[in-house]
Design an enzyme around this catalytic site. Structure first.
Site, PDB file in Angstrom:
ATOM      1  N   PRO A 211       6.502   5.784   3.938  1.00 27.40           N
ATOM      2  CA  PRO A 211       6.154   5.363   5.299  1.00 27.40           C
ATOM      3  C   PRO A 211       5.096   4.259   5.226  1.00 27.40           C
ATOM      4  O   PRO A 211       4.036   4.454   4.638  1.00 27.40           O
ATOM      5  CB  PRO A 211       5.581   6.641   5.928  1.00 27.40           C
ATOM      6  CG  PRO A 211       5.096   7.454   4.758  1.00 27.40           C
ATOM      7  CD  PRO A 211       5.951   7.100   3.594  1.00 27.40           C
ATOM      8  N   MET A 212       5.407   3.098   5.794  1.00 26.57           N
ATOM      9  CA  MET A 212       4.472   1.967   5.754  1.00 26.57           C
ATOM     10  C   MET A 212       4.296   1.392   7.147  1.00 26.57           C
ATOM     11  O   MET A 212       5.280   1.009   7.797  1.00 26.57           O
ATOM     12  CB  MET A 212       4.986   0.894   4.782  1.00 26.57           C
ATOM     13  CG  MET A 212       4.998   1.337   3.326  1.00 26.57           C
ATOM     14  SD  MET A 212       5.688   0.079   2.223  1.00 26.57           S
ATOM     15  CE  MET A 212       7.456   0.288   2.559  1.00 26.57           C
TER      16      MET A 212
ATOM     17  N   GLN B  55       6.465  10.839  10.316  1.00 31.00           N
ATOM     18  CA  GLN B  55       5.133  11.119   9.778  1.00 31.00           C
ATOM     19  C   GLN B  55       4.069  11.006  10.867  1.00 31.00           C
ATOM     20  O   GLN B  55       4.053  10.039  11.631  1.00 31.00           O
ATOM     21  CB  GLN B  55       4.779  10.161   8.641  1.00 31.00           C
ATOM     22  CG  GLN B  55       3.493  10.558   7.936  1.00 31.00           C
ATOM     23  CD  GLN B  55       3.043   9.562   6.896  1.00 31.00           C
ATOM     24  OE1 GLN B  55       2.564   8.491   7.229  1.00 31.00           O
ATOM     25  NE2 GLN B  55       3.170   9.926   5.621  1.00 31.00           N
TER      26      GLN B  55
ATOM     27  N   CYS C 153      -3.575   7.835   4.120  1.00 27.40           N
ATOM     28  CA  CYS C 153      -3.837   6.463   4.553  1.00 27.40           C
ATOM     29  C   CYS C 153      -5.314   6.117   4.354  1.00 27.40           C
ATOM     30  O   CYS C 153      -6.192   6.794   4.898  1.00 27.40           O
ATOM     31  CB  CYS C 153      -3.461   6.266   6.016  1.00 27.40           C
ATOM     32  SG  CYS C 153      -3.817   4.595   6.618  1.00 27.40           S
TER      33      CYS C 153
ATOM     34  N   LYS D 235       1.962  13.992   2.519  1.00 31.28           N
ATOM     35  CA  LYS D 235       1.678  12.896   1.586  1.00 31.28           C
ATOM     36  C   LYS D 235       0.168  12.734   1.518  1.00 31.28           C
ATOM     37  O   LYS D 235      -0.509  12.633   2.551  1.00 31.28           O
ATOM     38  CB  LYS D 235       2.323  11.593   2.053  1.00 31.28           C
ATOM     39  CG  LYS D 235       2.139  10.443   1.064  1.00 31.28           C
ATOM     40  CD  LYS D 235       2.986   9.233   1.475  1.00 31.28           C
ATOM     41  CE  LYS D 235       2.951   8.152   0.400  1.00 31.28           C
ATOM     42  NZ  LYS D 235       1.735   7.325   0.462  1.00 31.28           N
TER      43      LYS D 235
ATOM     44  N   ASN E  26       4.076   8.774  -6.338  1.00 28.40           N
ATOM     45  CA  ASN E  26       4.018   7.501  -5.627  1.00 28.40           C
ATOM     46  C   ASN E  26       2.897   6.645  -6.225  1.00 28.40           C
ATOM     47  O   ASN E  26       1.838   7.153  -6.545  1.00 28.40           O
ATOM     48  CB  ASN E  26       3.765   7.759  -4.137  1.00 28.40           C
ATOM     49  CG  ASN E  26       3.581   6.492  -3.320  1.00 28.40           C
ATOM     50  OD1 ASN E  26       2.636   6.393  -2.541  1.00 28.40           O
ATOM     51  ND2 ASN E  26       4.451   5.529  -3.468  1.00 28.40           N
TER      52      ASN E  26
ATOM     53  N   ASP F 278       2.711   2.315  -7.882  1.00 26.52           N
ATOM     54  CA  ASP F 278       2.965   1.352  -8.966  1.00 26.52           C
ATOM     55  C   ASP F 278       4.410   1.252  -9.431  1.00 26.52           C
ATOM     56  O   ASP F 278       4.692   0.527 -10.383  1.00 26.52           O
ATOM     57  CB  ASP F 278       2.091   1.648 -10.189  1.00 26.52           C
ATOM     58  CG  ASP F 278       0.618   1.341  -9.962  1.00 26.52           C
ATOM     59  OD1 ASP F 278       0.304   0.717  -8.932  1.00 26.52           O
ATOM     60  OD2 ASP F 278      -0.204   1.729 -10.798  1.00 26.52           O
TER      61      ASP F 278
ATOM     62  N   GLY G 219       7.107   2.243  -2.189  1.00 28.33           N
ATOM     63  CA  GLY G 219       6.563   1.604  -0.999  1.00 28.33           C
ATOM     64  C   GLY G 219       6.626   0.096  -1.074  1.00 28.33           C
ATOM     65  O   GLY G 219       7.642  -0.524  -0.780  1.00 28.33           O
ATOM     66  N   ARG G 220       5.530  -0.503  -1.526  1.00 26.49           N
ATOM     67  CA  ARG G 220       5.408  -1.967  -1.467  1.00 26.49           C
ATOM     68  C   ARG G 220       6.502  -2.704  -2.235  1.00 26.49           C
ATOM     69  O   ARG G 220       6.900  -3.803  -1.840  1.00 26.49           O
ATOM     70  CB  ARG G 220       4.026  -2.377  -1.995  1.00 26.49           C
ATOM     71  CG  ARG G 220       2.883  -2.024  -1.038  1.00 26.49           C
ATOM     72  CD  ARG G 220       1.528  -2.273  -1.668  1.00 26.49           C
ATOM     73  NE  ARG G 220       1.252  -1.347  -2.764  1.00 26.49           N
ATOM     74  CZ  ARG G 220       0.271  -1.495  -3.643  1.00 26.49           C
ATOM     75  NH1 ARG G 220      -0.533  -2.555  -3.549  1.00 26.49           N
ATOM     76  NH2 ARG G 220       0.062  -0.602  -4.584  1.00 26.49           N
TER      77      ARG G 220
END
Length: 331
Positions: free
Chosen positions: A18-19, A72, A102, A141, A204, A206, A228-229
Site C-alpha cells: 500500500p503506497m 488498509q 508509515c 504491516k 518487505n 529493498d 513497493g517502490r
C-alpha cells in the site's frame, strides 16, 4: 499454499505494498495484470472515514478484477479504528490491514502509523479493536521498531498474533531509517524461526530485482514478499520474479511499446476513475518511472506533462512510438 483466513494464495505470493498516492485502482489493475497476487489500497485515515471525508471514502473503491484485495487503515484511537473497520466491511474487501509502519511525520505525530511502535500495549489494543469489530481477516504491516535501540518486532509479532491477526508484513527497517539504509531481513528470519509464530510472515524492503527476490526467499525463509517502490512505473516486476523463480532465466525487458501500452492503460483507467483532467494530471508523477533509463525521453517528458485529454495522449503515444522505432533503426 498460503492462507490468510479463508483467502488462498500461491505457495510464495508476491504482494503489492500500500503506497499513498500510488496504490489506487488504476495502478493496482496494472500490477494485477502483471502478476501481483495480493494488493492493498492506499492507507486510509480512520478519522477521515468517520468524518466522511471525500478523499478517504474514495480510497474505499475496489473492483472484482483486483481480488484478493485488502483495505488498509491507520489511526491511534481504538474506537475510531473499530468504527472505520466496520465502514470498510461495507464495501466487502477480502481483508482489512492495519498500518503500524508509515514513518511520515504528519501520521506519526498523530500517534498513528509508525508512531505506535513506541507503545506495544496501544498497538495491541488498536489491533484487538479492529479484529473484534469485523468478520474479515485482519492483517498488520509494521516495522522493526522505532529506532536501532528499540527494535521490538519479536514481542510485537507474538502479541499481535494473539489478538487474532491472520498475517504480518514486516518492513525490515526502523522508523528512524525512513526509507534509507539497508533493510535488515535477519529480523524477519528470526521471526519465522520462532516456534510460537504460526501466521504467515511477509517480508518487505529493498526487493528490486528477480535475483534479489530469489536470494531473500532462500536466505530468510519468509512466506512471501511485498514489493513497493520497485513496482512504481515497473509493474512487470511481479511476473519477472515469478518467471525467474520457475526457470532461473530472465524475461525480456519491457520494450518501448510495452511501456507506452502500460502508460496508455494506466492513463485510460485513471481518467475513468477520476475524470479526464484530474486523471491525467495525477498521471504526471508516473511518466519518469515508466521510462527510467530510456535514452532521449527527457524531451518527451515535457510533452507528457502537458497532456490534458486522452486524444492528446493517444497522439503523443504515436509520436513517441514513431521516434523510438526510427531511433532503433539507426542503431
Amino acid at each position: 499454499m498460503i492462507k490468510i483466513g479463508n483467502i488462498e494464495l500461491p505457495e510464495f505470493p508476491l504482494l503489492l505494498a500500500p503506497m499513498e498516492d500510488v496504490s489506487d485502482p488504476p495502478f493496482r489493475r496494472l500490477c494485477k495484470m502483471h502478476g501481483a497476487d495480493l494488493m492493498y489500497s492506499e492507507f486510509i485515515s480512520s478519522e477521515g472515514l468517520i468524518r466522511d471525508a471525500i478523499k478517504s471514502r474514495k480510497k474505499l473503491d475496489i473492483f472484482d478484477y483486483e481480488r484478493p484485495v485488502g483495505i488498509q487503515i491507520f489511526g491511534g484511537d481504538e474506537e475510531a479504528m473499530a468504527m472505520s473497520a466496520r465502514i470498510v466491511e461495507t464495501v466487502n474487501p477480502d481483508l482489512v490491514d492495519i498500518n503500524f509502519g508509515c514513518p511520515v511525520k504528519k501520521v506519526v505525530c498523530k500517534g498513528a502509523g509508525a508512531g505506535v511502535l513506541k507503545d506495544i500495549d496501544l498497538m495491541v489494543r488498536l489491533t484487538k479493536a479492529v479484529v473484534s469489530s469485523t468478520h474479515l481477516p485482519v492483517t498488520v504491516k509494521t516495522r522493526l521498531g522505532w529506532d536501532s535501540t528499540s527494535i521490538n518486532i519479536d514481542e510485537v509479532a507474538e502479541r499481535l498474533q494473539e489478538t487474532g491477526i491472520k498475517a504480518l508484513t514486516i518492513h525490515a527497517r526502523t522508523r528512524a531509517q525512513m526509507y534509507k539504509g539497508e533493510a535488515d531481513w535477519e529480523h524477519i528470519s528470526r521471526i519465522k524461526q520462532n516456534p510460537n509464530i504460526e501466521i504467515p510472515i511477509f517480508g518487505n524492503g529493498d526487493i528490486d530485482s528477480a535475483e534479489k527476490a530469489l536470494d531473500y526467499k532462500q536466505k530468510y525463509a519468509c512466506d512471501g514478499i511485498m514489493i513497493g517502490r520497485a513496482a512504481i512505473g515497473y509493474p512487470w516486476i511481479f511476473n519477472e520474479i515469478k518467471h525467474f523463480f520457475k526457470t532461473g532465466e530472465h524475461l525480456p525487458e519491457p520494450t518501448i511499446s510495452d511501456r507506452l501500452l502500460a502508460v496508455r492503460q494506466h492513463a485510460e483507467w485513471s481518467t475513468e476513475w477520476k475524470g479526464e483532467r484530474l486523471g491525467l494530471v495525477e498521471m504526471r508523477q508516473h511518466y519518469s518511472n515508466y521510462f527510467r533509463g530510456i535514452p532521449h525521453f527527457k524531451e518527451f517528458r515535457k510533452k507528457f506533462l502537458e497532456v490534458f485529454t486522452m486524444e492528446e495522449m493517444d497522439s503523443l503515444i504515436k509520436e513517441t512510438q514513431q521516434f523510438y522505432e526510427e531511433y532503433q533503426a539507426q542503431l
